[in-house]
Design a protein around this motif. Structure first.
Motif, PDB file in Angstrom:
ATOM      1  N   LEU A 211      -0.302   2.089  -4.287  1.00  0.00           N
ATOM      2  CA  LEU A 211      -0.990   3.104  -3.443  1.00  0.00           C
ATOM      3  C   LEU A 211      -1.734   4.262  -4.179  1.00  0.00           C
ATOM      4  O   LEU A 211      -2.908   4.584  -3.816  1.00  0.00           O
ATOM      5  N   LYS A 212      -1.132   4.835  -5.518  1.00  0.00           N
ATOM      6  CA  LYS A 212      -1.688   5.641  -5.956  1.00  0.00           C
ATOM      7  C   LYS A 212      -2.886   5.243  -6.640  1.00  0.00           C
ATOM      8  O   LYS A 212      -3.999   6.017  -6.441  1.00  0.00           O
ATOM      9  N   ILE A 213      -3.008   4.176  -7.179  1.00  0.00           N
ATOM     10  CA  ILE A 213      -4.212   3.505  -7.722  1.00  0.00           C
ATOM     11  C   ILE A 213      -5.389   3.400  -6.732  1.00  0.00           C
ATOM     12  O   ILE A 213      -6.551   3.938  -7.069  1.00  0.00           O
ATOM     13  N   MET A 214      -4.946   2.783  -5.717  1.00  0.00           N
ATOM     14  CA  MET A 214      -5.979   2.537  -4.482  1.00  0.00           C
ATOM     15  C   MET A 214      -6.390   3.805  -3.833  1.00  0.00           C
ATOM     16  O   MET A 214      -7.596   4.153  -3.705  1.00  0.00           O
ATOM     17  N   ASN A 215      -5.722   4.986  -3.946  1.00  0.00           N
ATOM     18  CA  ASN A 215      -6.048   6.332  -3.429  1.00  0.00           C
ATOM     19  C   ASN A 215      -6.969   6.765  -4.530  1.00  0.00           C
ATOM     20  O   ASN A 215      -8.002   7.664  -4.295  1.00  0.00           O
ATOM     21  N   ASP A 216      -6.544   6.701  -5.902  1.00  0.00           N
ATOM     22  CA  ASP A 216      -7.581   7.268  -6.801  1.00  0.00           C
ATOM     23  C   ASP A 216      -8.914   6.450  -6.488  1.00  0.00           C
ATOM     24  O   ASP A 216     -10.088   7.119  -6.992  1.00  0.00           O
ATOM     25  N   SER A 217      -9.006   5.408  -6.379  1.00  0.00           N
ATOM     26  CA  SER A 217     -10.161   4.706  -6.537  1.00  0.00           C
ATOM     27  C   SER A 217     -10.937   4.546  -5.061  1.00  0.00           C
ATOM     28  O   SER A 217     -12.029   3.825  -4.920  1.00  0.00           O
TER      29      SER A 217
END
Length: 465
Positions: A211-217
């Protein structure tokens, strides 16, 4: 029971164990060892005077060796980040140590039955039951280690009770067999609960990371998609404009045909008069003035078309009436040459901020579509009605015809990209899609179509502010 033990202990490919299960096993090893040593001291104090030293001492030595090796391996792997190979090695070593310890306790129980007087075998039974139940919280994190310790311990002791030939011991062996099944099942439930808890925790952390990676991207992805859509719309707009250029050339030909014919006729008459030597200055001046008028008309036509193809970079003040009249200047002659009458009811003179050239493109596209349908269907007395009016904070433009309307099965799709009813005429299917894009996305308005009477009616609604 034996098949379960075989599947867990004799499997050549030891299954990988969660690191947290091994960590939990190591952290509980101290408690487990203290219980083991306490039981060993109790056994020594109670049975050393009954069991022959030649048998007793080797058994005690194996107990001590087992716990020494266990302390060594626990200290070796404690606080160490284990690889998959090291985890498997740790599990195998402790399965062996638990098997050694459990077998030794089973033999110790058998020796108590063989050498100690009654009721010392029952004291031993209580001791082994306590160890089997107490090892559930300490050994269940590695279930095979629990089985390796308890099955040989309890089975050897149960077998010794059975072999003793005492009737009460026979009944006790049956009770211990049932107890063995219960504690093994309880240990499996504890192990599965720990495993599920750890897997859920790992899944939660993994989901949090994803989720963090998705939010960052996400922001970059949104910007990329918006940019892609913008480029796609721009390409479609350019493609639509190229398609319209061919139609515009046809319109220019219609616009120029009559003035050019008039210029040709006027200059021909002038040439004939000169050949006949019927020179009349007034006549020549009149004819030159007519030619001038025609060329001015041709020049104005070129200016209209050139302005139409200029992209609107900024919004400018305009009105629906100006847009309609400007569009008819471009396409009017072409429509009239096909015998189509145009009726206008222009009531909206209010100016608003918008993109006039783009709105002219929308109107020209609708008018050209109607013209094509009239020609294709050979409509008698073809007529187009254009109406403009003010509605509160909006202005409305309606274009209706008597060309027979749009097929109800297709009307819901006519604004979709590349949807066309002109396959035989190489239609691009971009005209109405681009019209919708211009009206709704660029001009913040709306465009709708419906069938009315014997034709179709397009309605454009635009905000005044």
């Amino acid at each position: 029971m034996l098949s379960e033990l075989k599947s867990f202990i004799m499997n050549k490919k030891t299954e990988s164990v969660h690191t947290e299960l091994i960590t939990l096993f190591i952290s509980s090893s101290l408690k487990s060892s203290l219980a083991y040593i306490s039981a060993l001291i109790f056994f020594i104090l109670l049975y050393y005077s009954y069991i022959p030293l030649i048998v007793f001492l080797p058994v005690i030595f194996i107990h001590i060796l087992n716990q020494s090796l266990r302390f060594y391996f626990v200290s070796k792997y404690k606080d160490k980040k284990l690889s998959l190979i090291e985890k498997r090695s740790f599990v195998k070593k402790h399965i062996f140590l638990m098997l050694l310890g459990g077998t030794t306790w089973g033999i110790s129980g058998a020796l108590s039955i063989l050498y100690a007087p009654s009721p010392y075998e029952y004291i031993m039974a209580v001791l082994l039951i306590a160890m089997a139940a107490g090892s559930i919280p300490t050994l269940s994190s590695i279930y095979r280690a629990y089985l390796s310790f308890n099955i040989p311990m309890l089975f050897v002791f149960i077998g010794s009770l059975w072999y003793s030939g005492v009737e009460f011991n026979f009944y006790l062996s049956i009770i211990l067999s049932i107890f063995t099944y219960v504690v093994i099942k309880a240990s499996l439930d504890v192990h599965n609960g720990l495993k599920r808890s750890i897997e859920l925790k790992e899944l939660y952390h993994k989901a949090q990371e994803e989720l963090k990676i998705m939010n960052d991207s996400l922001e970059d992805r949104v910007l990329n998609e918006v940019d892609k859509n913008r480029r796609k719309d721009q390409q479609m707009l350019e493609q639509s404009r190229f398609a319209q250029m061919g139609e515009m050339i046809s319109m220019i030909a219609h616009q120029w045909r009559q003035p050019l014919a008039s210029i040709s006729a006027t200059t021909g008459a002038m040439s004939l008069h000169l050949q006949l030597e019927e020179f009349n200055q007034k006549y020549i001046e009149d004819r030159i003035e007519k030619v001038n008028t025609y060329t001015q008309y041709l020049s104005t036509t070129i200016t209209d078309f050139r302005n139409f193809f200029k992209p609107d970079k900024e919004k400018t003040m305009t009105s629906l009436n100006d847009i309609v009249l400007g569009s008819l200047k471009i396409i009017g002659t072409s429509i009239e040459s096909d015998g189509i009458s145009v009726e206008t009811f222009l009531e909206s003179k209010i100016e608003f901020l918008s993109y006039p050239n783009e709105l002219k493109q929308v109107l020209l596209n609708i008018l050209k579509n109607a013209q094509d349908v009239f020609t294709e269907n050979s409509i008698k007395s073809p007529c187009i009605c254009i109406t403009t009016k003010n509605i509160e904070n909006e202005v409305e433009l309606c274009i209706s015809d008597n060309a027979g309307g749009i097929d109800e099965k297709r009307i819901a799709y006519i604004f979709d990209p590349y949807f066309t009813t002109k396959e035989k005429k190489d239609g691009t299917g971009l005209g109405l899609y681009m019209s919708k894009l211009i009206v709704e996305d660029h001009c913040d308005g709306s465009i709708q179509v419906r069938n009315v009477d014997d034709g179709a009616c397009f309605t454009l609604t635009l905000p005044l502010s």
